[in-house]
Design a protein around this motif. Structure first.
Motif, PDB file in Angstrom:
ATOM      1  N   VAL A 330       1.105  -1.519  -0.290  1.00 30.10           N
ATOM      2  CA  VAL A 330       0.541   0.526   0.570  1.00 30.10           C
ATOM      3  C   VAL A 330       0.953   1.384  -0.355  1.00 30.10           C
ATOM      4  N   VAL A 331       0.699   1.809  -0.852  1.00 31.28           N
ATOM      5  CA  VAL A 331       1.291   3.078  -1.397  1.00 31.28           C
ATOM      6  C   VAL A 331       0.442   4.577  -1.122  1.00 31.28           C
ATOM      7  N   THR A 332       0.067   5.159  -0.052  1.00 29.45           N
ATOM      8  CA  THR A 332      -0.305   6.463   0.768  1.00 29.45           C
ATOM      9  C   THR A 332      -0.092   7.588  -0.242  1.00 29.45           C
ATOM     10  N   TYR A 333      -0.284   8.458  -1.063  1.00 25.98           N
ATOM     11  CA  TYR A 333       0.352  10.078  -0.759  1.00 25.98           C
ATOM     12  C   TYR A 333      -1.013  10.475  -0.313  1.00 25.98           C
ATOM     13  N   LEU A 334       0.077  11.470   0.439  1.00 23.11           N
ATOM     14  CA  LEU A 334      -0.622  12.890   1.498  1.00 23.11           C
ATOM     15  C   LEU A 334      -0.226  13.976   0.913  1.00 23.11           C
ATOM     16  N   PHE A 335      -0.878  14.764   0.515  1.00 21.65           N
ATOM     17  CA  PHE A 335      -0.499  16.250   0.125  1.00 21.65           C
ATOM     18  C   PHE A 335      -0.932  17.158   0.610  1.00 21.65           C
ATOM     19  N   LEU A 336       0.479  18.183   1.971  1.00 21.53           N
ATOM     20  CA  LEU A 336       0.480  18.652   2.094  1.00 21.53           C
ATOM     21  C   LEU A 336       0.352  20.128   1.883  1.00 21.53           C
ATOM     22  N   ASN A 337      -0.622  21.362   1.928  1.00 22.29           N
ATOM     23  CA  ASN A 337      -0.538  22.446   1.023  1.00 22.29           C
ATOM     24  C   ASN A 337      -1.007  23.839   2.112  1.00 22.29           C
ATOM     25  N   GLN A 338       0.031  24.645   2.044  1.00 17.95           N
ATOM     26  CA  GLN A 338      -0.569  25.576   3.107  1.00 17.95           C
ATOM     27  C   GLN A 338      -1.611  27.324   2.181  1.00 17.95           C
ATOM     28  N   VAL A 339      -1.803  27.264   2.688  1.00 19.19           N
ATOM     29  CA  VAL A 339      -3.021  28.299   1.448  1.00 19.19           C
ATOM     30  C   VAL A 339      -3.302  29.587   1.919  1.00 19.19           C
ATOM     31  N   GLN A 340      -2.223  29.548   4.209  1.00 26.30           N
ATOM     32  CA  GLN A 340      -2.567  31.082   3.737  1.00 26.30           C
ATOM     33  C   GLN A 340      -2.652  31.941   2.731  1.00 26.30           C
ATOM     34  N   GLN A 341      -3.159  32.598   3.197  1.00 27.29           N
ATOM     35  CA  GLN A 341      -3.068  34.768   2.504  1.00 27.29           C
ATOM     36  C   GLN A 341      -2.375  35.101   3.302  1.00 27.29           C
ATOM     37  N   ASN A 373       4.842  17.029  -0.752  1.00 29.96           N
ATOM     38  CA  ASN A 373       3.849  15.667  -1.039  1.00 29.96           C
ATOM     39  C   ASN A 373       4.619  14.558   0.016  1.00 29.96           C
ATOM     40  N   PHE A 374       3.598  13.874   0.375  1.00 30.13           N
ATOM     41  CA  PHE A 374       4.620  12.912   1.337  1.00 30.13           C
ATOM     42  C   PHE A 374       4.570  11.460   0.959  1.00 30.13           C
ATOM     43  N   ILE A 375       4.813  10.659   0.630  1.00 30.79           N
ATOM     44  CA  ILE A 375       4.335   9.226   0.705  1.00 30.79           C
ATOM     45  C   ILE A 375       4.774   8.183   1.380  1.00 30.79           C
ATOM     46  N   LEU A 376       3.971   7.958   1.631  1.00 32.69           N
ATOM     47  CA  LEU A 376       4.500   6.418   3.316  1.00 32.69           C
ATOM     48  C   LEU A 376       3.387   4.878   3.132  1.00 32.69           C
ATOM     49  N   ARG A 377       4.501   4.351   3.425  1.00 27.29           N
ATOM     50  CA  ARG A 377       4.280   3.025   3.118  1.00 27.29           C
ATOM     51  C   ARG A 377       3.252   2.656   4.589  1.00 27.29           C
ATOM     52  N   PHE A 378       1.742   1.801   4.417  1.00 26.90           N
ATOM     53  CA  PHE A 378       1.810   1.822   5.648  1.00 26.90           C
ATOM     54  C   PHE A 378       1.392   0.188   5.342  1.00 26.90           C
TER      55      PHE A 378
END
Ligand SMILES: [Zn+2]
Length: 565
Positions: A330-341, A373-378
């Motif tokens: 299982v490959v889990t992609y986590l996209f973490l964006n900072q959208v503060q203006q 972007n983070f790629i995590l393996r669980f």
């Protein structure tokens, strides 16, 4: 009973209005003697130890208090009333010290119960921060007519007898009185610390959940708009601008976040060191705290202090995750964006908790970019995830559906001197996508067009990581940045740079080896068995491959001796 009350409240710069002094927190007196002569039968509470009460024989008496520790001007205090006085006793590490309570009349049972907690607060804070700074004298509090409290040295003035106000003012004896903010610009070093100690007291009494409950109640209880969110006080001419709730609550949060960032043991070491000489009985600035924190952890905490003290805002996360079941798990992609203006990306660790049918897994990620972007393996497919589940970092977080990913990762291999053409594809958000790549990350000879065509003829073999950036067509757009690996292979045996391995390659090799013919563009091309040499063995491999159904020439990606793009 018609008797007067008198009390002083000098912070930040009003000591000068009632006694002559150089009224700046950095100019501490090494000691103070306070003599009060009054004609009424009143009790005088003040700093330090009571030296004497002398009847002057003329209907007046003179009370003498002596503060033997260094003291900032604003902490010199008088509180005079027809006080009801009673005491408790602290015994700590061989010291015996009075705890004095001065009330307008006998206090209620509830107030007595809270007063009774002061001894335990003294012990608790002494255990954590080092012994109560004025242990040779006393601690006490005296009722006055202002609201809240004021941490006068060894003799807090109190208008309300709330347990957490008591903890706050007592904590100031370390943070504010023993170590005084060296500038009103940095009042958070007083108020943030004392407020944080309210949570420390909760943690001592009731455990971690109570600690977090206290911190959670602080969050967002200050004005987070624009400059009102910056902890450093730029305008110190106004009392209201100095003593903004931000300095208390956000200040406490800075310590909370520091604790998370460096871990418990380092955090409390930092506080102890911060309370040591030369700051002990002196002053300190944020820069001192940062330097100590960096010394104690060996980490550069410049970004931490800069973003939380001198900048406003907080990371406002939008996140999405895609679990994918692949051949390798299982490959889990986590996209973490900072959208503060209006604020630069925050650099902070952040916990992400993944929920599985049977369990949860919390990972700590170092988030430093606008789009990361983070790629995590669980072992299993997570059902959901939560950003900062225990609320350690000031942030907003929202799960979004726009999250998308680049589909062709990994890319098919490319070959040296062979045209390469690959349409990059993204999925999960609004098309069309706009693409670009950092030039330095591309193999020489390849380029990426805005519509995502990766094409060209790579010149040099190697294993590359292409730094791709893609934006979707939402309004505003969402940007993903990702490193996509690409291997550019050399075809061993393709010596003459004509397509395919043919008789021409064999002739080229024979001429090179035995007839002084030209060398191949890259000698590795002629190394058909990948033994690092070009010789008769390679001729044999090529002959067998072309005419005897022998094995294909070797393929290798170990191009360490070859030129790189
Ligand atoms: Zn305070």
């Amino acid at each position: 009973n018609r008797k007067p009350t008198v009390a002083s409240l000098s912070e930040p710069f009003f000591a000068r209005t009632w006694w002559p002094c150089k009224d700046h927190p950095t100019d501490k007196a090494d000691s103070v003697d306070i003599y009060v002569t009054i004609g009424y039968d009143l009790v005088v509470a003040s700093n330090g130890s009571l030296v004497s009460i002398i009847d002057n024989g003329d209907g007046t008496k003179t009370t003498h208090w002596h503060e033997s520790y260094p003291i900032a001007t604003y902490l010199v205090s008088l509180a005079i009333a027809d006080y009801y006085v009673y005491s408790d006793t602290l015994k700590y590490q061989g010291h015996t010290m009075p705890i004095d309570f001065f009330h307008y009349g006998a206090p209620s049972e509830g107030i007595r119960a809270n007063n009774a907690l002061v001894r335990e607060m003294l012990t608790t804070f002494s255990d954590i921060f080092g012994i109560y700074p004025f242990i040779r004298e006393k601690y006490g509090h005296a009722q006055f007519n202002f609201g809240g409290g004021m941490e006068h040295q060894t003799c807090t003035s109190l208008g309300s007898f709330n347990e957490w106000v008591m903890a706050h003012e007592l904590a100031h004896q370390w943070w504010g009185d023993m170590v005084t903010c060296g500038s009103w610009h940095e009042i958070w070093l007083n108020e943030g610390f004392a407020s944080y100690c309210e949570a420390i007291w909760s943690e001592h009494k009731s455990g971690s959940a109570a600690y977090h409950g206290e911190m959670n109640s602080f969050e967002a209880s200050w004005d987070t708009s624009g400059a009102r969110d910056v902890l450093y006080v730029s305008d110190t001419t106004s009392v209201n601008k100095i003593f903004d709730w931000r300095e208390y609550r956000k200040g406490a949060w800075v310590l909370h976040m520091l604790r998370y960032t460096v871990g418990d043991s380092a955090f409390f070491r930092i506080l102890r060191e911060y309370g040591s000489a030369p700051r002990q009985y002196g002053t300190a600035l944020t820069a001192d705290l940062q330097q100590i924190a960096e010394q104690q952890t060996g980490r550069n905490l410049g970004a931490f202090f800069h973003q939380w003290i001198y900048e406003g805002g907080r990371p406002n996360y939008e996140y999405a995750f895609f679990p994918e079941v692949t051949d390798t798990g299982v490959v889990t992609y986590l996209f973490l964006n900072q959208v503060q203006q209006g604020y630069k990306p925050f650099q902070t660790d952040v916990d992400v908790r993944f929920f599985f049918p049977e369990t949860t897994i919390t990972v700590r990620l170092a988030d430093t970019l606008i789009a990361q972007n983070f790629i995590l393996r669980f072992a299993d497919v997570p059902d959901s995830c939560v950003i900062d589940p225990d609320n350690w970092i000031l942030n907003g977080a929202r799960r979004v559906e726009y999250g998308y990913r680049i589909v062709n990762d990994p890319l098919p291999d490319a070959f040296v001197n062979k045209p390469y053409r690959q349409q990059l594809l993204a999925a999960g958000s609004k098309a069309p996508y706009t693409w670009s790549a950092a030039d330095v990350s591309l193999p020489i000879g390849l380029s990426v067009s805005a519509d995502g065509l990766l094409s060209g003829t790579p010149l040099y073999p190697g294993i590359y990581s292409i730094f791709l950036r893609v934006s979707d067509s939402d309004q505003p757009t969402h940007d993903l940045s990702i490193l996509v690996p690409l291997t550019v292979r050399l075809i061993h045996g393709d010596i003459d740079d004509q397509p395919q391995i043919t008789l021409g390659d064999l002739l080229y090799l024979l001429r090179y080896l035995y007839k002084d013919g030209p060398a191949p563009v890259d000698l590795l091309q002629a190394d058909l068995n990948c033994d690092g040499e070009v010789n008769l063995v390679d001729v044999v491999v090529l002959l067998n491959y072309l005419y005897q159904q022998g094995p294909a020439p070797c393929m290798t990606t170990d191009y360490s001796s070859s030129r790189r793009g």
